[in-house]
Motif scaffolding. Structure first.
Motif, PDB file in Angstrom:
ATOM      1  N   GLY A 177      -1.636   1.974   1.237  1.00  0.00           N
ATOM      2  CA  GLY A 177      -1.931   2.595   2.519  1.00  0.00           C
ATOM      3  C   GLY A 177      -1.085   3.842   2.747  1.00  0.00           C
ATOM      4  O   GLY A 177      -1.519   4.794   3.398  1.00  0.00           O
ATOM      5  N   SER A 178       0.125   3.853   2.198  1.00  0.00           N
ATOM      6  CA  SER A 178       0.967   5.047   2.324  1.00  0.00           C
ATOM      7  C   SER A 178       0.347   6.223   1.576  1.00  0.00           C
ATOM      8  O   SER A 178       0.477   7.376   1.994  1.00  0.00           O
ATOM      9  N   ASP A 179      -0.321   5.937   0.454  1.00  0.00           N
ATOM     10  CA  ASP A 179      -1.005   7.011  -0.276  1.00  0.00           C
ATOM     11  C   ASP A 179      -2.096   7.652   0.589  1.00  0.00           C
ATOM     12  O   ASP A 179      -2.401   8.830   0.433  1.00  0.00           O
TER      13      ASP A 179
ATOM     14  N   SER B 112       6.411  -4.264  -6.384  1.00  0.00           N
ATOM     15  CA  SER B 112       6.841  -2.864  -6.303  1.00  0.00           C
ATOM     16  C   SER B 112       6.894  -2.363  -4.872  1.00  0.00           C
ATOM     17  O   SER B 112       7.605  -1.411  -4.574  1.00  0.00           O
ATOM     18  N   ASP B 113       6.109  -2.958  -3.980  1.00  0.00           N
ATOM     19  CA  ASP B 113       6.048  -2.417  -2.623  1.00  0.00           C
ATOM     20  C   ASP B 113       5.518  -3.413  -1.592  1.00  0.00           C
ATOM     21  O   ASP B 113       6.287  -4.001  -0.840  1.00  0.00           O
ATOM     22  N   ILE B 114       4.201  -3.614  -1.571  1.00  0.00           N
ATOM     23  CA  ILE B 114       3.603  -4.269  -0.399  1.00  0.00           C
ATOM     24  C   ILE B 114       4.025  -5.719  -0.196  1.00  0.00           C
ATOM     25  O   ILE B 114       4.090  -6.187   0.933  1.00  0.00           O
TER      26      ILE B 114
ATOM     27  N   GLY C  24       1.459   7.959  -6.475  1.00  0.00           N
ATOM     28  CA  GLY C  24       1.562   6.580  -6.950  1.00  0.00           C
ATOM     29  C   GLY C  24       2.975   6.048  -6.890  1.00  0.00           C
ATOM     30  O   GLY C  24       3.887   6.633  -7.457  1.00  0.00           O
ATOM     31  N   HIS C  25       3.140   4.933  -6.174  1.00  0.00           N
ATOM     32  CA  HIS C  25       4.489   4.348  -6.100  1.00  0.00           C
ATOM     33  C   HIS C  25       4.460   2.838  -6.297  1.00  0.00           C
ATOM     34  O   HIS C  25       5.460   2.174  -6.144  1.00  0.00           O
ATOM     35  N   GLU C  26       3.278   2.299  -6.616  1.00  0.00           N
ATOM     36  CA  GLU C  26       3.207   0.871  -6.942  1.00  0.00           C
ATOM     37  C   GLU C  26       2.803   0.801  -8.397  1.00  0.00           C
ATOM     38  O   GLU C  26       1.641   1.035  -8.736  1.00  0.00           O
ATOM     39  N   PHE C  27       3.738   0.513  -9.287  1.00  0.00           N
ATOM     40  CA  PHE C  27       3.395   0.495 -10.702  1.00  0.00           C
ATOM     41  C   PHE C  27       4.318  -0.410 -11.500  1.00  0.00           C
ATOM     42  O   PHE C  27       5.426  -0.735 -11.083  1.00  0.00           O
TER      43      PHE C  27
HETATM   44 ZN   LIG Z   1       3.314   1.763  -0.595  1.00  0.00          ZN
END
Ligand SMILES: [Zn+2]
Ligand SMILES: NC(=O)c1ccc[n+]([C@@H]2O[C@H](COP(=O)([O-])OP(=O)(O)OC[C@H]3O[C@@H](n4cnc5c(N)ncnc54)[C@H](O)[C@@H]3O)[C@@H](O)[C@H]2O)c1
Ligand SMILES: [Zn+2]
Lengths: 389, 204
Positions: A39-41, A169-171, A59-62
């Motif tokens: 959602g941040s993207d 990684s994030d959510i 991209g920050h979830e990987f």
């Molecule tokens: Zn995020």
């Protein structure tokens, strides 16, 4: 290598760009095996977060495999790792206090200037986000340079499917921290605005932490159904007067805690939201804070307000009186991802947390632009997109 | 606070007013008398201190005072965190700083006027130097075991006066921005062993 790059509002493309290299001693290079759209993207896609530049890799979830390590990395080639979206040095005052997203050292000095001016202090470093947070090339790519690889990445055992652990990684930690920030006591009622991935993981976390009742609010039937599937009660704000309903559903008290998992692009035709939308359109740094305003109005006196939803600028018509006169406690922030890695990995391995129920679409990395378009425009059906290079 | 003023006086000469407490500056302005602020002089709401621009910044670094002091005395280390430093010539007591000014390097000949291990360092441009500047580093223990508070003061006469000051600012060359960025790089170096960069290519 191939990578998803940003070129302007609603303009993301697959480009061929130079492969990343080891630059600093603690770096590692990861070959991405799975990555997701967040959602941040969408805030970047919609160009409401300032400080993006044409050609930035998002991209920050990987997650992926280690293919190269700097002399001071503790990772080994071939290891599988999930990479936190927050870049953290591990040794500054903030990292030591486990406030990893506030790391003092990860944001390069030149890019610290903007947030020092805008927010009073320089913010930390993030992958694939604004140049205010460093402008680090992101993970919707075949390879990524990962700084401070000795403290960030979570090593995962072979044999565990990517999808089970990717959201570490994030959510997943974001939903967890959102619930933790509610200081949930057994039996508490918690209202959650937004049934996107963050809201859904917040619902799951709040229930695991002992909430008696979680009420999830959105307008997309599919997303509301997913929340109900987790055990939440649901309110469709297009069908129901939310504030009145929340009062009635909590014995006239209001929820003990509220979570804003919507952020700066609230939907809806409420008058305050239309005004915010107009300001956001002309680019005067206004956030669409409708969901947060509702949450502040709904929460009971002395209640807790948790804001994982992202904001970047200013908000007006903000119910400051409600905040003060009701004696509310507010907590927010980019998630301190590294704080939760091992604990949540354990819970996944023990089967206590389901991480895959929300994935609606699996695409190749080459199809990422289509993923963005649909995740933005057809949120009801597209709840979470996972990309594989 | 008074001890700070007397301490700096012999070193910094004319710029001392700026480096003392705000109250000193306020004494010079008409109107009701204000009690002396506890704030550093450079945070006073006045633009000029006898022709000098004054700037400074404090950064807390999680490292012992001696170690930080040593970094400032080692030209090799200095080159790592002072990005615009092209070279240091001369002698340790009379260093000549060769700085990249955007339009080619310029030289500032200075004298080391104070050097107290683990406490402070100060340099002042020699008489007749192209650029008049006084810089002081002061080190003190941070509270609660947080390491060292590193404070940099810089007082300088901007070439071409105020106009030059704003022109330099617009080109991103003003000493205030440079100073705080250098302190932050020093902090990164000491706390993490490297200087953060978002670039994923070695030669950019
Ligand atoms: Zn995020
Ligand atoms: N704090 C962090 O570290 C962090 C990490 C990840 C994401 N986020 C942020 O969390 C927010 C949610 O992320 P996501 O991935 O779930 O995004 P998403 O866009 O998929 O979900 C947002 C949901 O909110 C709903 N919504 C919009 N307006 C609403 C309203 N007025 N009332 C109720 N629901 C409303 C939408 O219908 C949508 O389902 C975003 O702002 C994102 O940037 C923060
Ligand atoms: Zn840190």
């Amino acid at each position: 290598m191939r990578a998803l790059t940003w070129h302007g509002k609603h303009d993301v493309r697959m480009d061929t760009v130079p492969d990343p290299q080891i630059v600093n001693p603690r770096d590692a290079i990861i070959e991405v095996t799975s990555t997701a759209i967040c959602g941040s993207d969408l805030h970047l896609y919609d160009a409401v977060i300032p400080g993006l530049q044409g050609g930035d890799i998002l991209g920050h979830e990987f997650m992926g495999r280690v293919v190269e390590t700097g002399p001071k990395s503790t990772l080994k080639t071939g290891q599988r790792v999930v990479v936190p979206f927050t870049i953290s040095c591990g040794s500054c005052f903030f990292c030591k206090a486990t406030l990893f997203s506030a790391c003092d050292n990860a944001n390069p000095v030149e890019t610290q200037e903007a947030s020092e001016l805008l927010y009073g202090h320089a913010v930390g470093g993030l992958f694939g986000y604004s140049h205010m947070t460093g402008g680090y090339p992101g993970g919707q790519a075949e390879y990524v340079r990962v700084p401070y690889s000795d403290v960030g990445p979570i090593v995962v055992p072979d044999g565990v499917p990517d999808e089970d652990v990717l959201f570490l990684s994030d959510i997943l930690p974001t939903g967890w921290m959102a619930a933790e920030n509610c200081d949930i006591m057994p039996g508490d009622s918690v209202a959650v605005w937004g049934c996107g991935p963050v809201g859904l993981f917040a619902v799951q976390s709040a229930l695991l932490m002992g909430a008696g009742r979680v009420i999830a609010i959105d307008h997309h039937p599919n997303r509301l159904a997913l929340a109900r599937g987790l055990g939440a009660d649901i309110i469709d704000y297009t069908q129901t007067h939310v504030l009145e309903a929340l009062m009635e559903m909590t014995g006239g008290m209001g929820p003990d805690a509220v979570i804003d998992a919507v952020g700066m692009e609230s939907h809806g035709m409420a008058p305050d939201n239309l005004m915010d939308a107009a300001k956001q359109k002309v680019g005067i740094g206004a956030d669409r804070a409708h969901a947060l305003r509702m949450a502040l109005m709904a929460v009971r006196k002395g209640g807790r307000v948790s804001i994982p939803g992202v904001y970047g600028g200013m908000a007006d018509k903000f119910p400051l009186g409600a905040l003060m006169e009701k004696g509310l406690q507010v907590r927010s922030g980019q998630t301190h991802v590294q704080r939760y890695g091992t604990r949540l990995l354990d819970m996944i391995m023990e089967g206590k947390i389901d991480t895959t129920f929300l994935i609606s679409h699996r695409l190749s990395l080459e199809e990422a632009p289509r993923g963005y378009r649909n995740f933005a425009e057809n949120q009801n059906d597209w709840t979470k997109v996972v990309l594989t290079p | 606070m008074t001890d700070r003023r007397s301490d700096l006086f012999p070193i910094l000469g004319v710029a001392v007013l700026a480096l003392g407490v705000v109250g000193v500056a306020r004494l010079m302005t008409p109107g009701p008398r204000h009690p002396a602020d506890s704030a550093p002089g450079r945070t006073a709401k006045r633009l000029q201190f006898g022709g000098y621009q004054v700037t400074g910044r404090t950064v807390t670094i999680d490292a012992p005072r001696d170690r930080i002091h040593a970094m400032w005395r080692d030209p090799k280390q200095l080159a790592l965190f002072m990005q615009d430093l092209v070279a240091i010539e001369g002698t340790p007591d009379r260093p000549i700083w060769v700085i990249d000014g955007g339009h080619g390097p310029f030289r500032i000949e200075t004298r080391l006027v104070e050097d107290r291990a683990g406490e402070s360092l100060a340099w002042r441009s020699v008489e007749g130097a192209d650029f008049q500047i006084e810089a002081k580093i002061r080190l003190r223990d941070a509270p609660a075991g947080r390491g060292t508070e590193v404070e940099a003061h810089v007082a300088y006469v901007p070439p071409y006066g105020l106009l030059g000051h704003w022109a330099a600012k617009l080109r991103g060359l003003d000493p205030k921005a440079r100073g705080r960025q250098e302190l932050k790089r020093l902090k990164m170096l000491l706390e993490t062993g490297e200087i953060a960069t978002a670039s994923n290519q070695r030669n950019t």
